[in-house]
Every structure is written in structure tokens, then in C-alpha cells.
Design a protein around this motif. Sequence first.
Motif, PDB file in Angstrom:
ATOM      1  N   SER A  53      30.274  54.633  29.945  1.00 48.13           N
ATOM      2  CA  SER A  53      28.947  54.318  30.485  1.00 48.13           C
ATOM      3  C   SER A  53      29.028  53.217  31.535  1.00 48.13           C
ATOM      4  CB  SER A  53      28.007  53.852  29.367  1.00 48.13           C
ATOM      5  OG  SER A  53      27.852  54.848  28.400  1.00 48.13           O
ATOM      6  N   LEU A  54      29.891  52.243  31.284  1.00 45.57           N
ATOM      7  CA  LEU A  54      29.984  51.072  32.156  1.00 45.57           C
ATOM      8  C   LEU A  54      30.428  51.429  33.569  1.00 45.57           C
ATOM      9  CD1 LEU A  54      29.949  47.979  32.559  1.00 45.57           C
ATOM     10  CD2 LEU A  54      32.361  48.007  31.888  1.00 45.57           C
ATOM     11  N   TYR A  55      31.555  52.118  33.692  1.00 47.60           N
ATOM     12  CA  TYR A  55      32.108  52.346  35.029  1.00 47.60           C
ATOM     13  C   TYR A  55      31.264  53.285  35.884  1.00 47.60           C
ATOM     14  CZ  TYR A  55      35.808  49.275  33.724  1.00 47.60           C
ATOM     15  OH  TYR A  55      36.498  48.149  33.340  1.00 47.60           O
ATOM     16  N   PRO A  56      30.661  54.330  35.326  1.00 44.93           N
ATOM     17  CA  PRO A  56      29.717  55.110  36.145  1.00 44.93           C
ATOM     18  C   PRO A  56      28.508  54.270  36.589  1.00 44.93           C
ATOM     19  CG  PRO A  56      30.439  56.420  34.280  1.00 44.93           C
ATOM     20  CD  PRO A  56      30.952  55.019  34.059  1.00 44.93           C
ATOM     21  N   ALA A  57      28.042  53.373  35.710  1.00 44.79           N
ATOM     22  CA  ALA A  57      26.913  52.507  36.067  1.00 44.79           C
ATOM     23  C   ALA A  57      27.315  51.567  37.203  1.00 44.79           C
ATOM     24  CB  ALA A  57      26.441  51.713  34.849  1.00 44.79           C
ATOM     25  N   LEU A  58      28.493  50.962  37.105  1.00 49.23           N
ATOM     26  CA  LEU A  58      28.968  50.075  38.170  1.00 49.23           C
ATOM     27  C   LEU A  58      29.105  50.837  39.489  1.00 49.23           C
ATOM     28  CD1 LEU A  58      31.656  48.076  36.166  1.00 49.23           C
ATOM     29  CD2 LEU A  58      29.526  47.144  37.118  1.00 49.23           C
ATOM     30  N   HIS A  59      29.638  52.041  39.438  1.00 54.56           N
ATOM     31  CA  HIS A  59      29.793  52.866  40.644  1.00 54.56           C
ATOM     32  C   HIS A  59      28.422  53.189  41.252  1.00 54.56           C
ATOM     33  CE1 HIS A  59      31.581  55.726  43.387  1.00 54.56           C
ATOM     34  NE2 HIS A  59      30.719  56.630  42.983  1.00 54.56           N
ATOM     35  N   ILE A  67      25.155  45.839  43.766  1.00 56.17           N
ATOM     36  CA  ILE A  67      26.351  45.027  43.570  1.00 56.17           C
ATOM     37  C   ILE A  67      27.362  45.380  44.648  1.00 56.17           C
ATOM     38  CG2 ILE A  67      26.017  44.761  41.067  1.00 56.17           C
ATOM     39  CD1 ILE A  67      28.131  46.931  40.611  1.00 56.17           C
ATOM     40  N   ALA A  68      28.292  44.483  44.877  1.00 55.32           N
ATOM     41  CA  ALA A  68      29.400  44.731  45.803  1.00 55.32           C
ATOM     42  C   ALA A  68      30.688  44.547  45.006  1.00 55.32           C
ATOM     43  CB  ALA A  68      29.337  43.753  46.970  1.00 55.32           C
ATOM     44  N   ALA A  69      31.781  45.064  45.531  1.00 52.20           N
ATOM     45  CA  ALA A  69      33.038  44.978  44.791  1.00 52.20           C
ATOM     46  C   ALA A  69      34.196  44.710  45.729  1.00 52.20           C
ATOM     47  CB  ALA A  69      33.286  46.274  44.037  1.00 52.20           C
ATOM     48  N   GLU A  70      35.211  44.034  45.200  1.00 50.02           N
ATOM     49  CA  GLU A  70      36.455  43.833  45.930  1.00 50.02           C
ATOM     50  C   GLU A  70      37.601  43.736  44.926  1.00 50.02           C
ATOM     51  OE1 GLU A  70      37.084  40.047  47.938  1.00 50.02           O
ATOM     52  OE2 GLU A  70      35.444  39.196  46.772  1.00 50.02           O
ATOM     53  N   ARG A  81      38.997  45.486  40.026  1.00 44.62           N
ATOM     54  CA  ARG A  81      37.853  45.427  40.928  1.00 44.62           C
ATOM     55  C   ARG A  81      36.859  44.415  40.366  1.00 44.62           C
ATOM     56  NH1 ARG A  81      35.585  50.930  43.168  1.00 44.62           N
ATOM     57  NH2 ARG A  81      37.326  50.612  44.559  1.00 44.62           N
ATOM     58  N   TYR A  82      36.533  43.427  41.173  1.00 43.75           N
ATOM     59  CA  TYR A  82      35.565  42.401  40.788  1.00 43.75           C
ATOM     60  C   TYR A  82      34.220  42.735  41.424  1.00 43.75           C
ATOM     61  CZ  TYR A  82      38.755  39.209  38.466  1.00 43.75           C
ATOM     62  OH  TYR A  82      39.609  38.642  37.569  1.00 43.75           O
ATOM     63  N   TYR A  83      33.187  42.651  40.625  1.00 40.49           N
ATOM     64  CA  TYR A  83      31.836  42.988  41.068  1.00 40.49           C
ATOM     65  C   TYR A  83      31.026  41.717  41.220  1.00 40.49           C
ATOM     66  CZ  TYR A  83      33.413  47.537  39.530  1.00 40.49           C
ATOM     67  OH  TYR A  83      34.137  48.685  39.369  1.00 40.49           O
TER      68      TYR A  83
END
Length: 114
Positions: A53-59, A67-70, A81-83
Motif C-alpha cells: 500500500s505504501l509504495y503505490p501511495a508514494l508513487h 511530494i518530491a523524491a530523490e 529514495r527519500y521523499y
Amino acid sequence: MSTEREADKIELLQGTLDMLILRTLLFGPAHGHAVAHAIERGSDEVLQVEHGSLYPALHRMRQQGLIAAEWKLTENKQRARYYRLTAKGKKALQAEQSRWNRMVEAIARVMRPA
């Protein structure tokens, strides 16, 4: 963890998970595992954040600009990957917190009628 404690864990609804992710990132950038752990720890282990659930939500939230990620190295020198929360994400969090508070109050009125 005891079996009884496992039974007490609550799976999160999508919108609620998004709100909790945004709230967690309000404190600063974090990688996915740290976000999940912060939510679980903050709820005294009652809320369970599944990676499915977490990673699809972050995507999804990244695509929405909330949110942004690097890519960075973790404390353990592993690439992750930091959000981080964006300005749009901060506004969305405020709106969602307001909706959440209204919903909780409405449910409380139904559960405890005058």
C-alpha cells in the motif's frame, strides 16, 4: 509481538494513508521504510502500513506533485529514495486534516447521541 496485539492492528484506507504520509513528511524528508515505521510507531503499533500500500501511495502522490523524491544513501549506506513534502502537499495536508476532523466529529455525534 503477541497474537492478540497483531489482531488489534488496523489496515489503513487509501485516503487516510495519504494523509498520514503527508503528516510524517511534514517533519522532514524520509525514505519509505522510515515513513512506514514512523506511522506505526506514532500509533503505538496499532496502525499497520503494508509495503504493498505504501509504495503505490508514494508513487501516486509523487505524480500528483504532493511530494518530491530523490535518491540518497541511508544511514546504512544503502541507496534509497527519500521523499519530501512540497508546497502543494502542505496545502493538501491542511485540507485533509480539516476534512478528517469534521468526519471524526460527525462519527462521534452518531456514536454518542444526545
